[in-house]
Scaffold this motif. Structure first.
Motif, PDB file in Angstrom:
ATOM      1  N   LYS A  28       0.662  -1.302  -0.042  1.00  0.00           N
ATOM      2  CA  LYS A  28      -0.201  -0.135  -0.126  1.00  0.00           C
ATOM      3  C   LYS A  28       0.899   1.359  -0.117  1.00  0.00           C
ATOM      4  CE  LYS A  28      -4.044  -2.182  -0.391  1.00  0.00           C
ATOM      5  NZ  LYS A  28      -5.084  -1.580  -1.690  1.00  0.00           N
ATOM      6  N   GLN A  29       1.865   0.870   0.675  1.00  0.00           N
ATOM      7  CA  GLN A  29       2.793   1.926   0.724  1.00  0.00           C
ATOM      8  C   GLN A  29       3.069   3.140  -0.546  1.00  0.00           C
ATOM      9  OE1 GLN A  29       6.684   2.597   3.189  1.00  0.00           O
ATOM     10  NE2 GLN A  29       4.333   0.772   5.436  1.00  0.00           N
ATOM     11  N   VAL A  30       3.412   1.593  -1.833  1.00  0.00           N
ATOM     12  CA  VAL A  30       4.777   1.636  -2.801  1.00  0.00           C
ATOM     13  C   VAL A  30       3.211   1.924  -3.514  1.00  0.00           C
ATOM     14  CG1 VAL A  30       5.344   0.124  -4.512  1.00  0.00           C
ATOM     15  CG2 VAL A  30       5.696   0.109  -2.498  1.00  0.00           C
ATOM     16  N   GLU A  31       2.036   1.222  -3.545  1.00  0.00           N
ATOM     17  CA  GLU A  31       1.217   1.951  -4.831  1.00  0.00           C
ATOM     18  C   GLU A  31       0.059   3.118  -3.991  1.00  0.00           C
ATOM     19  OE1 GLU A  31      -4.461   1.469  -4.344  1.00  0.00           O
ATOM     20  OE2 GLU A  31      -2.895  -0.289  -4.335  1.00  0.00           O
ATOM     21  N   LEU A  32       0.451   3.612  -2.807  1.00  0.00           N
ATOM     22  CA  LEU A  32       0.052   5.469  -2.592  1.00  0.00           C
ATOM     23  C   LEU A  32       1.391   6.377  -3.382  1.00  0.00           C
ATOM     24  CD1 LEU A  32      -0.336   5.150   0.979  1.00  0.00           C
ATOM     25  CD2 LEU A  32      -2.467   6.152  -0.542  1.00  0.00           C
ATOM     26  N   PHE A  33       1.905   5.690  -3.251  1.00  0.00           N
ATOM     27  CA  PHE A  33       3.458   7.100  -4.061  1.00  0.00           C
ATOM     28  C   PHE A  33       2.965   6.921  -4.730  1.00  0.00           C
ATOM     29  CE2 PHE A  33       7.868   7.023  -5.740  1.00  0.00           C
ATOM     30  CZ  PHE A  33       7.640   9.012  -5.220  1.00  0.00           C
ATOM     31  N   THR A  34       3.178   5.357  -5.978  1.00  0.00           N
ATOM     32  CA  THR A  34       3.119   5.049  -7.437  1.00  0.00           C
ATOM     33  C   THR A  34       2.006   5.819  -8.511  1.00  0.00           C
ATOM     34  OG1 THR A  34       2.669   2.854  -7.133  1.00  0.00           O
ATOM     35  CG2 THR A  34       5.170   3.790  -7.241  1.00  0.00           C
ATOM     36  N   ASN A  35       0.619   5.271  -7.595  1.00  0.00           N
ATOM     37  CA  ASN A  35      -0.108   5.167  -8.349  1.00  0.00           C
ATOM     38  C   ASN A  35      -1.351   6.562  -8.226  1.00  0.00           C
ATOM     39  OD1 ASN A  35       0.006   2.952  -9.543  1.00  0.00           O
ATOM     40  ND2 ASN A  35      -1.236   2.512  -8.419  1.00  0.00           N
ATOM     41  N   TRP A  36      -1.113   6.973  -6.682  1.00  0.00           N
ATOM     42  CA  TRP A  36      -2.060   8.257  -6.012  1.00  0.00           C
ATOM     43  C   TRP A  36      -1.438   9.349  -5.607  1.00  0.00           C
ATOM     44  CZ3 TRP A  36      -6.942   7.242  -6.624  1.00  0.00           C
ATOM     45  CH2 TRP A  36      -7.797   5.975  -6.787  1.00  0.00           C
ATOM     46  N   ARG A  37      -0.015   9.433  -6.093  1.00  0.00           N
ATOM     47  CA  ARG A  37       0.770  11.074  -5.290  1.00  0.00           C
ATOM     48  C   ARG A  37       0.370  12.216  -6.101  1.00  0.00           C
ATOM     49  NH1 ARG A  37       4.778  12.194  -1.928  1.00  0.00           N
ATOM     50  NH2 ARG A  37       5.965  13.829  -2.995  1.00  0.00           N
ATOM     51  N   PRO A  38      -0.448  11.701  -7.590  1.00  0.00           N
ATOM     52  CA  PRO A  38      -0.118  13.226  -8.022  1.00  0.00           C
ATOM     53  C   PRO A  38      -1.212  13.566  -7.922  1.00  0.00           C
ATOM     54  CG  PRO A  38       0.880  10.983  -9.889  1.00  0.00           C
ATOM     55  CD  PRO A  38       0.727  10.618  -8.274  1.00  0.00           C
ATOM     56  N   PHE A  39      -2.083  12.721  -7.561  1.00  0.00           N
ATOM     57  CA  PHE A  39      -3.548  13.489  -7.115  1.00  0.00           C
ATOM     58  C   PHE A  39      -3.567  14.834  -6.269  1.00  0.00           C
ATOM     59  CE2 PHE A  39      -4.079   9.138  -9.540  1.00  0.00           C
ATOM     60  CZ  PHE A  39      -4.498  10.481 -10.957  1.00  0.00           C
ATOM     61  N   VAL A  40      -2.539  14.204  -5.222  1.00  0.00           N
ATOM     62  CA  VAL A  40      -2.299  14.918  -3.862  1.00  0.00           C
ATOM     63  C   VAL A  40      -1.796  16.391  -3.751  1.00  0.00           C
ATOM     64  CG1 VAL A  40      -1.836  14.265  -1.793  1.00  0.00           C
ATOM     65  CG2 VAL A  40      -2.173  13.153  -2.887  1.00  0.00           C
ATOM     66  N   PRO A  41      -2.797  17.282  -3.062  1.00  0.00           N
ATOM     67  CA  PRO A  41      -2.042  18.642  -2.885  1.00  0.00           C
ATOM     68  C   PRO A  41      -0.427  18.673  -3.146  1.00  0.00           C
ATOM     69  CG  PRO A  41      -4.797  18.849  -2.138  1.00  0.00           C
ATOM     70  CD  PRO A  41      -4.061  17.463  -2.156  1.00  0.00           C
ATOM     71  N   GLU A  42       0.055  19.241  -3.376  1.00  0.00           N
ATOM     72  CA  GLU A  42       1.832  19.728  -3.733  1.00  0.00           C
ATOM     73  C   GLU A  42       2.245  19.955  -1.920  1.00  0.00           C
ATOM     74  OE1 GLU A  42       5.387  19.063  -4.753  1.00  0.00           O
ATOM     75  OE2 GLU A  42       3.683  19.254  -6.076  1.00  0.00           O
ATOM     76  N   GLU A  43       1.677  20.652  -1.021  1.00  0.00           N
ATOM     77  CA  GLU A  43       1.797  20.776   0.293  1.00  0.00           C
ATOM     78  C   GLU A  43       1.659  19.508   1.200  1.00  0.00           C
ATOM     79  OE1 GLU A  43      -2.015  22.994   2.296  1.00  0.00           O
ATOM     80  OE2 GLU A  43      -1.303  24.025   0.218  1.00  0.00           O
ATOM     81  N   PHE A  44       0.877  18.559   0.563  1.00  0.00           N
ATOM     82  CA  PHE A  44       0.072  17.328   1.564  1.00  0.00           C
ATOM     83  C   PHE A  44       0.893  15.975   0.714  1.00  0.00           C
ATOM     84  CE2 PHE A  44      -3.450  19.844   1.964  1.00  0.00           C
ATOM     85  CZ  PHE A  44      -3.347  20.089   3.681  1.00  0.00           C
ATOM     86  N   LYS A  45       1.825  15.932   0.094  1.00  0.00           N
ATOM     87  CA  LYS A  45       2.113  15.152  -0.357  1.00  0.00           C
ATOM     88  C   LYS A  45       3.376  13.793  -0.008  1.00  0.00           C
ATOM     89  CE  LYS A  45       1.970  15.940  -5.293  1.00  0.00           C
ATOM     90  NZ  LYS A  45       1.999  16.173  -6.720  1.00  0.00           N
TER      91      LYS A  45
END
Length: 103
Positions: A28-45
């Protein structure tokens, strides 16, 4: 982009204060980073989708390879077993035909 700003404010107000996320599985750590990080606001990435360590990424890759290998071996075994069953059934029909018997 007002909606994104509103979302960032809501996240800032509701996000719990903690240094590390408790108990997130490696995959899930890898999935969050690779799949979802682009959609998170910059200040929360860095808080929501931090980059996993190299060890975590390597572990997930190895686990995926192992799982794929096991799945391929199981599929091969199933196909081999099915082929043997068909051959046995075919040889029984051939033997019956050779003896002039009906199936």
């Amino acid at each position: 982009d007002e909606e994104r700003k509103a979302w960032a404010i809501i996240l800032k107000q509701s996000f719990p204060d903690m240094d590390t996320a408790p108990g997130i599985a490696a995959i899930k750590q890898v999935e969050l980073f690779t799949n979802w990080r682009p959609f998170v606001p910059e200040e929360f990435k860095d808080r929501i989708c931090p980059e996993p360590t190299k060890e975590v990424i390597d572990k997930v890759k190895m686990d995926k390879r192992t799982k794929a290998k096991r799945k391929a071996e199981a599929k091969l075994k199933a196909v081999t077993t099915a082929d043997n069953g068909e051959k046995e059934g075919l040889s029984a029909v051939t033997t019956a035909a050779d003896n002039g018997e009906k199936e």
